[in-house]
Design a protein around this motif. Structure first.
Motif, mmCIF file in Angstrom:
data_model
loop_
_atom_site.group_PDB
_atom_site.id
_atom_site.type_symbol
_atom_site.label_atom_id
_atom_site.label_comp_id
_atom_site.label_asym_id
_atom_site.label_seq_id
_atom_site.Cartn_x
_atom_site.Cartn_y
_atom_site.Cartn_z
ATOM 1 N N MET A 1 38.598 20.915 19.695
ATOM 2 C CA MET A 1 37.633 19.942 20.233
ATOM 3 C C MET A 1 37.833 19.801 21.734
ATOM 4 O O MET A 1 38.961 19.652 22.203
ATOM 5 C CB MET A 1 37.817 18.589 19.543
ATOM 6 N N LEU A 2 36.740 19.860 22.500
ATOM 7 C CA LEU A 2 36.825 19.847 23.957
ATOM 8 C C LEU A 2 37.436 18.553 24.488
ATOM 9 O O LEU A 2 38.265 18.569 25.402
ATOM 10 C CB LEU A 2 35.431 20.053 24.559
ATOM 11 N N VAL A 3 37.041 17.439 23.898
ATOM 12 C CA VAL A 3 37.587 16.138 24.279
ATOM 13 C C VAL A 3 38.132 15.471 23.029
ATOM 14 O O VAL A 3 37.417 15.333 22.031
ATOM 15 C CB VAL A 3 36.518 15.234 24.930
ATOM 16 N N SER A 4 39.385 15.061 23.053
ATOM 17 C CA SER A 4 40.000 14.453 21.873
ATOM 18 C C SER A 4 39.456 13.052 21.633
ATOM 19 O O SER A 4 39.004 12.364 22.566
ATOM 20 C CB SER A 4 41.521 14.389 22.055
ATOM 21 N N TRP A 5 39.518 12.638 20.373
ATOM 22 C CA TRP A 5 39.102 11.275 20.042
ATOM 23 C C TRP A 5 40.020 10.251 20.696
ATOM 24 O O TRP A 5 39.589 9.138 20.999
ATOM 25 C CB TRP A 5 39.090 11.091 18.524
ATOM 26 N N THR A 6 41.269 10.624 20.934
ATOM 27 C CA THR A 6 42.201 9.717 21.627
ATOM 28 C C THR A 6 41.702 9.434 23.046
ATOM 29 O O THR A 6 41.728 8.285 23.508
ATOM 30 C CB THR A 6 43.607 10.341 21.690
ATOM 31 N N ALA A 7 41.244 10.488 23.734
ATOM 32 C CA ALA A 7 40.723 10.315 25.090
ATOM 33 C C ALA A 7 39.455 9.467 25.082
ATOM 34 O O ALA A 7 39.280 8.577 25.927
ATOM 35 C CB ALA A 7 40.446 11.675 25.723
ATOM 36 N N ILE A 8 38.569 9.735 24.123
ATOM 37 C CA ILE A 8 37.316 8.968 24.036
ATOM 38 C C ILE A 8 37.616 7.495 23.775
ATOM 39 O O ILE A 8 37.040 6.606 24.417
ATOM 40 C CB ILE A 8 36.418 9.545 22.928
ATOM 41 N N LEU A 9 38.528 7.220 22.838
ATOM 42 C CA LEU A 9 38.885 5.842 22.521
ATOM 43 C C LEU A 9 39.551 5.169 23.715
ATOM 44 O O LEU A 9 39.272 3.996 24.016
ATOM 45 C CB LEU A 9 39.818 5.804 21.309
ATOM 46 N N GLY A 10 40.417 5.910 24.414
ATOM 47 C CA GLY A 10 41.093 5.347 25.581
ATOM 48 C C GLY A 10 40.110 4.939 26.656
ATOM 49 O O GLY A 10 40.193 3.836 27.214
ATOM 50 N N VAL A 11 39.149 5.821 26.964
ATOM 51 C CA VAL A 11 38.140 5.506 27.971
ATOM 52 C C VAL A 11 37.271 4.332 27.509
ATOM 53 O O VAL A 11 36.936 3.439 28.296
ATOM 54 C CB VAL A 11 37.266 6.742 28.260
ATOM 55 N N ALA A 12 36.923 4.318 26.231
ATOM 56 C CA ALA A 12 36.089 3.238 25.701
ATOM 57 C C ALA A 12 36.788 1.882 25.843
ATOM 58 O O ALA A 12 36.164 0.881 26.245
ATOM 59 C CB ALA A 12 35.752 3.507 24.239
ATOM 60 N N LEU A 13 38.073 1.827 25.528
ATOM 61 C CA LEU A 13 38.812 0.562 25.615
ATOM 62 C C LEU A 13 38.963 0.108 27.066
ATOM 63 O O LEU A 13 38.839 -1.085 27.373
ATOM 64 C CB LEU A 13 40.185 0.714 24.962
ATOM 65 N N ILE A 14 39.241 1.060 27.961
ATOM 66 C CA ILE A 14 39.371 0.717 29.381
ATOM 67 C C ILE A 14 38.051 0.172 29.919
ATOM 68 O O ILE A 14 38.009 -0.861 30.592
ATOM 69 C CB ILE A 14 39.821 1.941 30.201
ATOM 70 N N GLU A 15 36.949 0.843 29.614
ATOM 71 C CA GLU A 15 35.649 0.395 30.106
ATOM 72 C C GLU A 15 35.270 -0.950 29.508
ATOM 73 O O GLU A 15 34.721 -1.813 30.209
ATOM 74 C CB GLU A 15 34.576 1.433 29.765
ATOM 75 N N LEU A 16 35.569 -1.161 28.228
ATOM 76 C CA LEU A 16 35.249 -2.441 27.606
ATOM 77 C C LEU A 16 36.009 -3.568 28.300
ATOM 78 O O LEU A 16 35.446 -4.636 28.584
ATOM 79 C CB LEU A 16 35.599 -2.406 26.114
ATOM 80 N N GLY A 17 37.289 -3.336 28.585
ATOM 81 C CA GLY A 17 38.072 -4.347 29.285
ATOM 82 C C GLY A 17 37.542 -4.612 30.678
ATOM 83 O O GLY A 17 37.475 -5.767 31.130
ATOM 84 N N MET A 18 37.113 -3.549 31.375
ATOM 85 C CA MET A 18 36.614 -3.712 32.737
ATOM 86 C C MET A 18 35.260 -4.406 32.772
ATOM 87 O O MET A 18 35.011 -5.271 33.611
ATOM 88 C CB MET A 18 36.526 -2.342 33.418
ATOM 89 N N VAL A 19 34.364 -4.038 31.852
ATOM 90 C CA VAL A 19 33.023 -4.612 31.888
ATOM 91 C C VAL A 19 33.031 -6.080 31.475
ATOM 92 O O VAL A 19 32.151 -6.855 31.875
ATOM 93 C CB VAL A 19 32.058 -3.790 30.989
#
Length: 212
Positions: A1-19
């Motif tokens: 897989m080109l992008v791991s689910w761990t990376a996707i979840l990590g970015v999602a959590l960071i963005e949720l916290g920032m927004v």
């Protein structure tokens, strides 16, 4: 897989916290929603979304590489962003400070200007600059195609950022009226927002150079 689910979840959590942490985008969208209505806020949000895509394009074209090649540029963005966030935090925490949902009278403007101001506010938002220049690269696998990974992870950030900002802007009027009848809740919200902004300013000031 080109992008791991761990990376996707990590970015999602960071963005949720920032927004969810009040910053330039939220303050502008909430102010427009309260003063000029939900439609105006949605037009401004469209400009904000274009700003996200501009940062994504820059990141895919090598923004992190630029900062690595010119370390002083990263330091300037980092320090300027930390100072700006600390400034916003102080205006919420100081005696008589305002909550992001404390309505401020601003003159109505035309749709084109609403869009443009939403775009500029986002382009000058230090939280987004640091997200794309310093945080997103931490989830990139150098063994895979880098620009495609930026597009995927940036897409996750944009979807979350636009949806959450849209929900906040759409409910800003009702939430503002609710808080205005409860001064203690309004003040607590301001203190919480200011504290989160101050914490993010400190974290940003000590952010390390993006890994290559």
């Amino acid at each position: 897989m080109l992008v791991s689910w761990t990376a996707i979840l990590g970015v999602a959590l960071i963005e949720l916290g920032m927004v969810l942490t009040p910053g330039p985008n939220m303050i502008y969208l909430v102010s427009r929603s309260i003063s000029q209505g939900t439609r105006a806020a949605m037009i401004a949000l469209a400009g904000t979304a274009v700003g996200f895509f501009a940062y994504l394009a820059a990141a895919a074209l090598g923004l992190a590489t630029l900062f690595a090649a010119v370390p002083a540029a990263f330091v300037v963005v980092k320090i300027a962003g930390a100072i700006y966030l600390a400034y916003l935090a102080w205006h919420m925490l100081k005696p008589g400070g305002r909550s992001a949902f404390d309505p401020v009278a601003i003159a109505p403007v035309r749709p084109l200007r609403l869009f443009g101001m939403g775009l500029i506010t986002n382009l000058l938002n230090p939280k987004i600059a640091v997200l794309y220049a310093a945080l997103l690269p931490q989830f990139i696998n150098p063994a895979q195609t880098i620009w495609v990974q930026f597009l995927i992870l940036g897409g996750v950030q944009i979807v979350i950022g636009v949806v959450v900002n849209g929900l906040i802007a759409a409910s800003a009027g009702r939430l503002s009226r609710f808080l205005r009848t409860r001064p203690v809740a309004m003040r607590l919200q301001g203190w919480l927002s200011g504290t989160l902004l101050a914490g993010f300013a400190v974290k940003l000031a000590f952010e390390k150079q993006p890994a290559q």
